[in-house]
Motif scaffolding. Structure first.
Motif, PDB file in Angstrom:
ATOM      1  N   SER A 290      -2.520  -4.850 -13.071  1.00 55.32           N
ATOM      2  CA  SER A 290      -1.389  -5.659 -12.436  1.00 55.32           C
ATOM      3  C   SER A 290      -0.389  -6.289 -13.458  1.00 55.32           C
ATOM      4  O   SER A 290       0.733  -6.631 -13.117  1.00 55.32           O
ATOM      5  CB  SER A 290      -1.964  -6.481 -11.233  1.00 55.32           C
TER       6      SER A 290
ATOM      7  N   GLU B 136      -6.456   2.612  -5.404  1.00 54.57           N
ATOM      8  CA  GLU B 136      -5.474   1.862  -6.590  1.00 54.57           C
ATOM      9  C   GLU B 136      -4.721   2.870  -7.259  1.00 54.57           C
ATOM     10  O   GLU B 136      -3.458   2.863  -7.325  1.00 54.57           O
ATOM     11  CB  GLU B 136      -6.387   1.124  -7.511  1.00 54.57           C
TER      12      GLU B 136
ATOM     13  N   THR C   1      -3.514  -2.901  -5.465  1.00 56.38           N
ATOM     14  CA  THR C   1      -3.679  -3.328  -6.869  1.00 56.38           C
ATOM     15  C   THR C   1      -4.538  -4.373  -7.066  1.00 56.38           C
ATOM     16  O   THR C   1      -4.651  -5.245  -6.114  1.00 56.38           O
ATOM     17  CB  THR C   1      -2.213  -3.500  -7.326  1.00 56.38           C
TER      18      THR C   1
END
Length: 374
Positions: free
Chosen positions: A94, A354, A360
């Protein structure tokens, strides 16, 4: 990336008190070179503070020039998030590092890696296990990634070197400030046949707050993390936590219930980490994860500021799990209690979601992408 483009990237990247999200937004709006060529009025209108404007227009040269001079030395490299050679697994985080300083073989960062971590004060048996597992895993073709620390980390690197395999050491300091000093010779060996990596400029001294940041890179580069020997409050558990949040596989070698140096390992296994007794236990899982990763579409380099949308006509896998991931960070233990899915299976499902780009990992758990649409 041209030298001027790299100069501008570094200047913007290391602007004092510029947050990662602000950097992403700026780069999505214009190339770093344009920001450096902007007037003070334009920079102020974009939200830069007076101190940041002073840095960009006056002070950045003194900070960036030594970095470029370092990169001119043999075997030294600087890569950015925009470079094709940036490690693809790390890019999935991220908040991936915007810049990496590397001494050694850049290609190893994109190789299939297994991170090995553990106590700095490990037992003799733990150290022997670290070297043995690292050697066997390296002989099987995996690159061994760790943090160059005393104890388990150092023995893991040594095992990989003895096998003449690849090894990556991620530092919590700049590459000109090797820490711990006792491992300077080991660092030289790694630089000559593996890779030393840091997100910090070369002259950055070791600081306590840098090491948790370093840990997210260790797990982020790797397909899985093996905890060899860790006490209940070991820093290695931070790496394991990052690995879980990033959707990586967590492996742990079990120890005696009477041994305080294995309480961290046993707690991880109790929480759903993969119990490891032999190298084959790891290789089977890694092979599955690598095949999933190869089938995945890499995410966009930078957010555009527009909401990511999900095709509602496409049937997503694991609807029960996806329905329980919210717009605010949802911790893994909450997902387990809501779905009653075993944690190992839940981590596998989160990884696939993901990779599909619909969830995420963030600090504190997982969030849904695409405005919460199912």
């Amino acid at each position: 990336m041209s030298e001027q483009a790299l100069y501008s990237w570094l200047a913007l990247c290391y602007t004092p008190r510029l947050r990662a999200k602000a950097f992403d937004k700026l780069v999505s709006m214009a190339a770093p070179q344009q920001w450096l060529n902007s007037s003070a009025e334009e920079l102020q209108a974009a939200g830069f503070t007076a101190g940041q404007i002073e840095y960009l227009q006056v002070q950045s040269e003194a900070k960036v020039t030594p970095m470029l001079q370092w990169a001119e030395q043999e075997n030294n490299h600087i890569i950015t998030l925009q470079d094709e050679c940036y490690p693809p697994l790390l890019k999935q985080l991220s908040s991936p590092p915007k810049t990496l300083f590397i001494q050694g073989d850049v290609s190893l960062l994109s190789a299939t890696q297994i991170a090995m971590v553990g106590s700095r004060h490990a037992t003799i048996d733990g150290l022997k296990l670290a070297k043995k597992f690292a050697k066997q895993l390296a002989e099987s073709g995996l690159t061994i990634t760790s943090g160059l620390a005393l104890g388990i980390d150092g023995y893991a690197h040594q095992g990989a070197l003895e096998a003449k395999g690849g090894t990556v050491a991620v530092l919590g300091s700049g590459l000109n400030r090797i820490y711990p000093a006792k491992h300077r010779h080991l660092a030289e060996q790694i630089a000559s046949s593996g890779a030393l990596v840091s997100e910090f400029p070369p002259e950055t001294p070791p600081k306590r707050e840098n090491f948790p940041r370093r840990n997210r890179i260790i797990s982020g580069l790797s397909t899985g993390v093996l905890v060899v020997e860790a006490a209940e409050r070991s820093g290695s558990l931070i790496t394991a936590r990052y690995a879980a949040e990033q959707g990586r596989e967590v492996f742990a070698i079990p120890g005696s219930i009477h041994s305080p140096t294995y309480r961290g390992n046993n707690a991880l296994i109790k929480s759903g980490a993969c119990l490891v007794q032999t190298v084959e236990d790891i290789l089977v899982e890694i092979d599955t994860l690598v095949r999933w990763t190869e089938q995945a579409t890499p995410p966009a380099l930078f957010a555009t500021g527009e909401s990511t949308t999900i095709d509602t006509q496409q049937e997503l896998p694991f609807p029960e799990l996806f329905a329980n991931v919210g717009l605010e960070p949802t911790p893994i233990d909450i997902l387990v209690s809501r779905t009653h899915i075993p944690i190992q299976e839940l981590m596998n499902q989160l990884l696939e979601l993901e990779l599909l780009g619909v969830v995420t990992s963030v600090p504190g758990g997982y969030v849904r992408l695409g405005g919460g649409k199912l």
